[in-house]
Scaffold this motif. Structure first.
Motif, PDB file in Angstrom:
ATOM      1  N   LEU A  18       0.837  -1.209   0.000  1.00 20.37           N
ATOM      2  CA  LEU A  18       0.000   0.000   0.000  1.00 20.37           C
ATOM      3  C   LEU A  18       0.867   1.253   0.000  1.00 20.37           C
ATOM      4  O   LEU A  18       0.560   2.233  -0.687  1.00 20.37           O
ATOM      5  CB  LEU A  18      -0.922  -0.013   1.219  1.00 20.37           C
ATOM      6  N   GLU A  19       1.931   1.210   0.777  1.00 22.78           N
ATOM      7  CA  GLU A  19       2.840   2.357   0.831  1.00 22.78           C
ATOM      8  C   GLU A  19       3.471   2.627  -0.531  1.00 22.78           C
ATOM      9  O   GLU A  19       3.578   3.782  -0.965  1.00 22.78           O
ATOM     10  CB  GLU A  19       3.926   2.091   1.871  1.00 22.78           C
ATOM     11  N   ALA A  20       3.873   1.571  -1.226  1.00 17.93           N
ATOM     12  CA  ALA A  20       4.482   1.727  -2.549  1.00 17.93           C
ATOM     13  C   ALA A  20       3.501   2.372  -3.521  1.00 17.93           C
ATOM     14  O   ALA A  20       3.872   3.259  -4.306  1.00 17.93           O
ATOM     15  CB  ALA A  20       4.934   0.366  -3.076  1.00 17.93           C
ATOM     16  N   ALA A  21       2.249   1.923  -3.482  1.00 17.92           N
ATOM     17  CA  ALA A  21       1.241   2.505  -4.366  1.00 17.92           C
ATOM     18  C   ALA A  21       1.013   3.975  -4.034  1.00 17.92           C
ATOM     19  O   ALA A  21       0.876   4.812  -4.930  1.00 17.92           O
ATOM     20  CB  ALA A  21      -0.063   1.721  -4.252  1.00 17.92           C
ATOM     21  N   LEU A  22       0.970   4.294  -2.748  1.00 20.25           N
ATOM     22  CA  LEU A  22       0.767   5.683  -2.334  1.00 20.25           C
ATOM     23  C   LEU A  22       1.930   6.561  -2.763  1.00 20.25           C
ATOM     24  O   LEU A  22       1.734   7.671  -3.282  1.00 20.25           O
ATOM     25  CB  LEU A  22       0.585   5.739  -0.815  1.00 20.25           C
ATOM     26  N   LEU A  23       3.151   6.074  -2.572  1.00 21.05           N
ATOM     27  CA  LEU A  23       4.327   6.851  -2.958  1.00 21.05           C
ATOM     28  C   LEU A  23       4.341   7.119  -4.463  1.00 21.05           C
ATOM     29  O   LEU A  23       4.645   8.224  -4.907  1.00 21.05           O
ATOM     30  CB  LEU A  23       5.601   6.111  -2.545  1.00 21.05           C
ATOM     31  N   SER A  24       4.007   6.099  -5.254  1.00 25.35           N
ATOM     32  CA  SER A  24       3.997   6.269  -6.705  1.00 25.35           C
ATOM     33  C   SER A  24       2.950   7.290  -7.128  1.00 25.35           C
ATOM     34  O   SER A  24       3.206   8.156  -7.985  1.00 25.35           O
ATOM     35  CB  SER A  24       3.727   4.924  -7.386  1.00 25.35           C
ATOM     36  N   SER A  25       1.762   7.214  -6.519  1.00 26.34           N
ATOM     37  CA  SER A  25       0.701   8.167  -6.852  1.00 26.34           C
ATOM     38  C   SER A  25       1.107   9.595  -6.512  1.00 26.34           C
ATOM     39  O   SER A  25       0.926  10.523  -7.320  1.00 26.34           O
ATOM     40  CB  SER A  25      -0.572   7.782  -6.106  1.00 26.34           C
ATOM     41  N   ILE A  26       1.679   9.786  -5.333  1.00 28.40           N
ATOM     42  CA  ILE A  26       2.093  11.132  -4.918  1.00 28.40           C
ATOM     43  C   ILE A  26       3.214  11.642  -5.815  1.00 28.40           C
ATOM     44  O   ILE A  26       3.231  12.821  -6.209  1.00 28.40           O
ATOM     45  CB  ILE A  26       2.535  11.127  -3.448  1.00 28.40           C
ATOM     46  N   LEU A  27       4.161  10.773  -6.150  1.00 28.94           N
ATOM     47  CA  LEU A  27       5.285  11.175  -6.989  1.00 28.94           C
ATOM     48  C   LEU A  27       4.807  11.779  -8.293  1.00 28.94           C
ATOM     49  O   LEU A  27       5.263  12.860  -8.709  1.00 28.94           O
ATOM     50  CB  LEU A  27       6.182   9.968  -7.271  1.00 28.94           C
ATOM     51  N   TYR A  28       3.872  11.125  -8.973  1.00 30.47           N
ATOM     52  CA  TYR A  28       3.460  11.610 -10.286  1.00 30.47           C
ATOM     53  C   TYR A  28       2.495  12.784 -10.191  1.00 30.47           C
ATOM     54  O   TYR A  28       2.383  13.564 -11.143  1.00 30.47           O
ATOM     55  CB  TYR A  28       2.908  10.448 -11.106  1.00 30.47           C
ATOM     56  N   ARG A  29       1.842  12.943  -9.072  1.00 33.05           N
ATOM     57  CA  ARG A  29       1.082  14.173  -8.857  1.00 33.05           C
ATOM     58  C   ARG A  29       2.031  15.364  -8.694  1.00 33.05           C
ATOM     59  O   ARG A  29       1.779  16.461  -9.212  1.00 33.05           O
ATOM     60  CB  ARG A  29       0.189  14.035  -7.623  1.00 33.05           C
ATOM     61  N   ILE A  30       3.127  15.127  -7.997  1.00 33.66           N
ATOM     62  CA  ILE A  30       4.134  16.184  -7.848  1.00 33.66           C
ATOM     63  C   ILE A  30       4.769  16.499  -9.195  1.00 33.66           C
ATOM     64  O   ILE A  30       4.984  17.671  -9.545  1.00 33.66           O
ATOM     65  CB  ILE A  30       5.199  15.756  -6.824  1.00 33.66           C
ATOM     66  N   GLU A  31       5.051  15.470  -9.964  1.00 31.26           N
ATOM     67  CA  GLU A  31       5.628  15.694 -11.299  1.00 31.26           C
ATOM     68  C   GLU A  31       4.667  16.502 -12.167  1.00 31.26           C
ATOM     69  O   GLU A  31       5.102  17.408 -12.900  1.00 31.26           O
ATOM     70  CB  GLU A  31       5.942  14.344 -11.951  1.00 31.26           C
ATOM     71  N   ASP A  32       3.382  16.208 -12.099  1.00 33.16           N
ATOM     72  CA  ASP A  32       2.391  16.985 -12.853  1.00 33.16           C
ATOM     73  C   ASP A  32       2.393  18.446 -12.403  1.00 33.16           C
ATOM     74  O   ASP A  32       2.241  19.358 -13.230  1.00 33.16           O
ATOM     75  CB  ASP A  32       0.997  16.391 -12.654  1.00 33.16           C
ATOM     76  N   ALA A  33       2.558  18.667 -11.098  1.00 34.87           N
ATOM     77  CA  ALA A  33       2.581  20.033 -10.590  1.00 34.87           C
ATOM     78  C   ALA A  33       3.779  20.797 -11.137  1.00 34.87           C
ATOM     79  O   ALA A  33       3.664  21.978 -11.493  1.00 34.87           O
ATOM     80  CB  ALA A  33       2.614  20.016  -9.063  1.00 34.87           C
ATOM     81  N   PHE A  34       4.935  20.137 -11.240  1.00 34.63           N
ATOM     82  CA  PHE A  34       6.113  20.804 -11.810  1.00 34.63           C
ATOM     83  C   PHE A  34       5.887  21.142 -13.280  1.00 34.63           C
ATOM     84  O   PHE A  34       6.343  22.186 -13.762  1.00 34.63           O
ATOM     85  CB  PHE A  34       7.350  19.913 -11.648  1.00 34.63           C
ATOM     86  N   HIS A  35       5.184  20.275 -13.995  1.00 31.74           N
ATOM     87  CA  HIS A  35       4.929  20.537 -15.413  1.00 31.74           C
ATOM     88  C   HIS A  35       4.015  21.747 -15.618  1.00 31.74           C
ATOM     89  O   HIS A  35       4.008  22.325 -16.713  1.00 31.74           O
ATOM     90  CB  HIS A  35       4.305  19.303 -16.072  1.00 31.74           C
ATOM     91  N   ARG A  36       3.287  22.109 -14.598  1.00 34.05           N
ATOM     92  CA  ARG A  36       2.410  23.283 -14.716  1.00 34.05           C
ATOM     93  C   ARG A  36       3.112  24.579 -14.351  1.00 34.05           C
ATOM     94  O   ARG A  36       2.526  25.660 -14.492  1.00 34.05           O
ATOM     95  CB  ARG A  36       1.178  23.086 -13.819  1.00 34.05           C
ATOM     96  N   LEU A  37       4.350  24.499 -13.909  1.00 31.88           N
ATOM     97  CA  LEU A  37       5.072  25.716 -13.536  1.00 31.88           C
ATOM     98  C   LEU A  37       5.431  26.522 -14.784  1.00 31.88           C
ATOM     99  O   LEU A  37       5.820  25.955 -15.812  1.00 31.88           O
ATOM    100  CB  LEU A  37       6.357  25.361 -12.779  1.00 31.88           C
ATOM    101  N   PRO A  38       5.355  27.838 -14.721  1.00 29.65           N
ATOM    102  CA  PRO A  38       5.709  28.685 -15.867  1.00 29.65           C
ATOM    103  C   PRO A  38       7.214  28.920 -15.974  1.00 29.65           C
ATOM    104  O   PRO A  38       7.665  30.031 -16.230  1.00 29.65           O
ATOM    105  CB  PRO A  38       4.950  29.989 -15.570  1.00 29.65           C
ATOM    106  N   LEU A  39       7.992  27.872 -15.757  1.00 28.66           N
ATOM    107  CA  LEU A  39       9.453  27.952 -15.814  1.00 28.66           C
ATOM    108  C   LEU A  39       9.980  26.818 -16.682  1.00 28.66           C
ATOM    109  O   LEU A  39       9.359  25.756 -16.800  1.00 28.66           O
ATOM    110  CB  LEU A  39      10.060  27.828 -14.405  1.00 28.66           C
ATOM    111  N   HIS A  40      11.140  27.024 -17.272  1.00 32.73           N
ATOM    112  CA  HIS A  40      11.784  25.973 -18.045  1.00 32.73           C
ATOM    113  C   HIS A  40      12.153  24.832 -17.098  1.00 32.73           C
ATOM    114  O   HIS A  40      12.523  25.049 -15.948  1.00 32.73           O
ATOM    115  CB  HIS A  40      13.038  26.512 -18.737  1.00 32.73           C
TER     116      HIS A  40
END
Length: 587
Positions: free
Chosen positions: A255-277
Motif C-alpha cells: 500500500l505504501e508503494a502505491a501511495l508513494l507512486s501516486s504522490i510522486l506523479y502528482r508532484i511531477e504533474d505540478a512541476f509541469h504546470r510551472l511557468p518555468l523551463h
C-alpha cells in the motif's frame, strides 16, 4: 514445359530453446562488459564521495564522508540548490536523458530505442548523479549505475555488428554488473535483469548476463569491498507466525508503494504546470530538500547509514517516524522535479522504516522486521518480487530469512498489482505514450504447429487447367484470394491468386497455356505439418502471401493450408483459455 514441384521452406529444427552458437560470442563479450560495469560502479562511488567532500566540507578528497558530520548552518538549504542548478544545466545543454532515476530510461532504450545509448549519457549520467547525491539529493546510486552500466554495455555492443536483441543483452549485462558491484548482490542483479529489464527469459540473454555479473562480483572485493553491505545480528523469529507477520508487513508496504507512486506523479504533474523551463525545476525541488535537511539531516544523500541503523535496531520510534515522513517528502519532491538520482535506496529506507516501526510491536528484533519491509517495498514499487526478496537477503547476508522475505515480497506484489495499474518505473514511460506489459508468457504461435491450425484438405487447382478455365474459376467460383496448384500426384507446383488472374486477363497469355506452365518458374513457399505457427506468421509477413500450403514431408503432397485467419484463431484459442471459466468436475 515440364513442371517441377515447388520446394518447401527448410524443415524446422525444433527444440526447447532458440539459442545458437552466438550465445558463446555474447557470453565472451559480456565478460568485458562486466568488468567495465564494475569499474563504472567504483568510479560512480568515488565521484559521489568527491562531490560530498567538495559541497559539504570544502575539501578535494574521495574518502567516504557523511553529510551529517558537516556544520554548514543554513548552507544546508543552499548546497542542494547549487547542486541541482548544475544538474539542470547539464541536462539542458548536455543530454536530457540524464534526468530521472535511470531505470525507466534504460527500459525505454531497450524496448523502443534498439538498445542504443550514447557516449554522452555514459559520461554525464554518473557525473550528474554524483553531483545530485553529493550535494544532498535524497537518492541512491543504483538507478544511475544501471543507466551508466547499461550505457557502457550498449556502447561496447555498438562497436560490432549485432542485432538489437543482442545489444539489449549486453546493455542489461552492463546494468546488472554495475548493480552487483555497488551492492554485492549478484543473484538479485540477475533477477532484476529478468524481471525488469530483459522482457524475456532466453539462454541468449540469461547466460551473458550471468557471465557479466560473475565478473563484476569477482572484481568487487578489489574495487569496493567484500561481504554484505548491511550486515546485522538480529535473530530470526521462530515458529510459523513470522510468515503471517511478514506477509502482513508486505501488504502494508505494498500500500505504501502505491501511495508513494501516486504522490510522486502528482508532484511531477505540478512541476509541469510551472511557468518555468524544466531546467530550473530541480533547483525548486532542492529547496524542499534543504528544508528537510534542517529538520532532519539524515534525509540528505543516499542515507545508507540510516539503513544500517534501522537494521541494528538503534533507532527510537520518534527517529523512525521523523525519517519516514521527512525522507518521503524530500525524495518525492526532488524526484518529481526531474533531477538525476535513483529510487532503490530511498525505497529501502522507507520500507525499512515501516517494517522497523511495526516491528516494535512484534516479537523479535525490530531490525529484522526492517529487512522484511525493505524486501516488500522493493517488490511492490518495482514489480520485481523475486528481486526484492533476494535483494534484502543478499544485502544483509541473512539467507536463512528468505522464506519470510519471499512472503513479504509476494504480498506486496499482489497488493501493488491489484491497486496500481503501473509500477513506479513504468508509469513514467506510460506518460510518454508507450504501453508496457510486464507479464512473460509463451507466444501461442510458438506452442502450436501447422497441423493444429491448418485447414485440412483444401481446394486445389490442377496444373493442367488452362488459363481461360482458371479465369472463369476466379470469376464464378473462387471463395478465397489464392489456391494451391498441384500436379497429378497432388504435389505442390505453386499458388495462383486473383492478382495472377487479373494479370493474365490484361496480358498476352496464350489460351492453350496451363497453370503448370505459367507457374513453373515461380518459387512457392510451403511449410510442413510440424512447422511452428510463429514461423508461418513470419513467412506470411516476409512474402506477403496470405495463404501458405502445408505439404507432407515425404511425398510433398498438399495436406492443408494456413491463412492469416487461422493464425488469429490460434491466438483466440489461447486467450479463451484465460477468460472462459467452467467447472470440470460433475459435468
Amino acid at each position: 514445359m515440364t513442371s517441377t514441384p515447388a520446394a518447401p521452406t527448410k524443415r524446422p529444427r525444433l527444440g526447447d530453446h532458440s539459442a545458437d552458437h552466438r550465445l558463446i560470442l555474447l557470453a565472451g563479450m559480456a565478460l568485458g562488459v562486466g568488468a567495465a560495469g564494475a569499474v563504472g560502479a567504483w568510479l560512480l562511488l568515488r565521484l559521489i564521495s568527491l562531490a560530498t567532500n567538495l559541497f559539504w566540507f570544502g575539501r578535494f578528497a574521495t574518502a567516504e564522508a557523511l553529510i551529517t558530520d558537516s556544520a554548514v548552518g543554513l548552507g544546508v538549504i543552499a548546497i542542494p540548490v547549487i547542486g541541482s542548478v548544475i544538474v539542470g544545466l547539464m541536462a539542458r545543454f548536455g543530454s536530457e536523458k540524464i534526468r530521472g532515476h535511470g531505470i525507466p530510461e534504460a527500459i525505454e532504450a531497450i524496448l523502443y530505442g534498439e538498445s542504443r545509448l550514447s557516449l554522452k549519457v555514459a559520461l554525464l549520467k554518473p557525473l550528474s548523479s554524483a553531483i545530485s547525491i553529493g550535494s544532498g539529493g535524497p537518492f541512491g546510486a543504483e538507478g544511475p549505475i544501471i543507466m551508466t552500466g547499461g550505457a557502457l554495455g550498449s556502447l561496447f555492443a555498438q562497436c560490432f555488428h549485432l542485432s538489437a536483441a543482442e545489444r539489449k543483452t549486453l546493455l542489461v549485462a552492463g546494468a546488472a554488473s554495475g548493480m552487483t558491484a555497488i551492492f554485492g548482490t549478484p543473484f538479485a542483479a540477475i533477477l532484476l535483469a529478468i524481471e525488469v529489464l530483459l522482457f524475456e527469459w532466453k539462454p541468449r540473454s540469461f547466460v551473458p548476463v550471468v557471465a557479466a555479473v560473475m565478473v563484476s562480483w569477482t572484481c568487487r572485493p578489489l574495487l569496493i569491498g567484500a561481504g554484505p553491505m548491511f550486515p546485522f545480528a538480529a535473530s530470526l523469529p521462530a515458529g510459523a507466525w513470522p510468515v503471517l507477520a511478514a506477509a502482513g508487513i508486505g501488504c502494508l508496504v505494498g500500500l505504501e508503494a502505491a501511495l508513494l507512486s501516486s504522490i510522486l506523479y502528482r508532484i511531477e504533474d505540478a512541476f509541469h504546470r510551472l511557468p518555468l523551463h524544466w531546467m530550473w525545476w530541480p533547483a525548486i525541488g532542492a529547496l524542499a530538500v534543504g528544508v528537510g535537511g534542517l529538520i532532519d539531516p539524515r534525509v540528505l544523500g543516499a542515507g545508507y547509514a540510516n539503513i544500517q541503523s534501522m537494521l541494528d535496531g538503534s533507532m527510537t520510534l520518534k527517529m523512525i517516524l521523523l525519517l519516514l515522513v521527512v525522507k518521503a517528502a524530500v525524495w518525492l519532491i526532488a524526484l518529481g522535479s526531474g533531477t538525476s538520482g535513483g529510487v532503490l535506496a530511498p525505497l529501502l529506507i522507507l520500507g525499512g522504516a515501516t517494517g522497523c516501526f511495526v516491528g516494535h510491536w512484534l516479537p523479535g528484533d525490530a531490525g529484522f522486521w526492517a529487512m522484511i519491509g525493505m524486501a516488500g517495498i522493493m517488490s511492490g514499487a518495482m514489480r520485481a518480487p523475486m528481486t526484492g526478496a533476494l535483494f534484502a537477503a543478499e544485502l544483509t547476508g541473512r539467507f536463512e530469512a528468505l522464506p519470510l522475505t519471499v512472503a513479504a515480497a509476494a504480498a506486496a506484489y499482489g497488493i501493488s498489482v491489484l491497486i496500481m495499474r503501473r509500477s513506479i518505473l513504468t508509469e513514467k514511460i506510460a506518460r510518454r505514450g508507450r504501453h508496457i506489459l510486464q507479464e512473460y508468457t509463451v507466444d501461442p504461435l510458438d506452442l502450436m504447429q501447422a497441423h493444429q491450425i491448418m485447414t485440412s484438405g483444401p481446394k486445389t487447382l490442377p496444373g493442367d487447367m488452362s488459363i481461360p478455365s482458371a479465369l472463369a474459376f476466379f470469376r464464378d467460383e473462387a471463395r478465397h484470394r489464392s489456391y494451391p496448384v498441384v500436379d497429378e500426384q497432388d504435389r505442390l507446383l505453386g499458388l495462383v491468386s486473383r492478382s495472377d488472374a487479373l494479370r493474365w486477363q490484361n496480358g498476352n497469355v496464350p489460351d492453350n497455356a496451363t497453370l503448370a506452365e505459367t507457374l513453373s518458374d515461380i518459387s512457392q513457399p510451403a511449410v510442413h505439418a510440424d512447422t511452428p505457427s510463429g514461423e508461418i506468421a513470419d513467412l506470411i509477413i516476409a512474402t506477403g502471401i496470405g495463404r501458405v500450403p502445408v505439404i507432407d514431408a515425404q511425398t510433398r503432397r498438399v495436406i492443408g493450408i494456413v491463412s492469416r485467419q487461422d493464425l488469429l484463431k490460434a491466438r483466440s484459442v489461447s486467450r479463451s483459455s484465460e477468460t472462459l471459466r467452467s467447472r470440470a468436475i460433475g459435468q
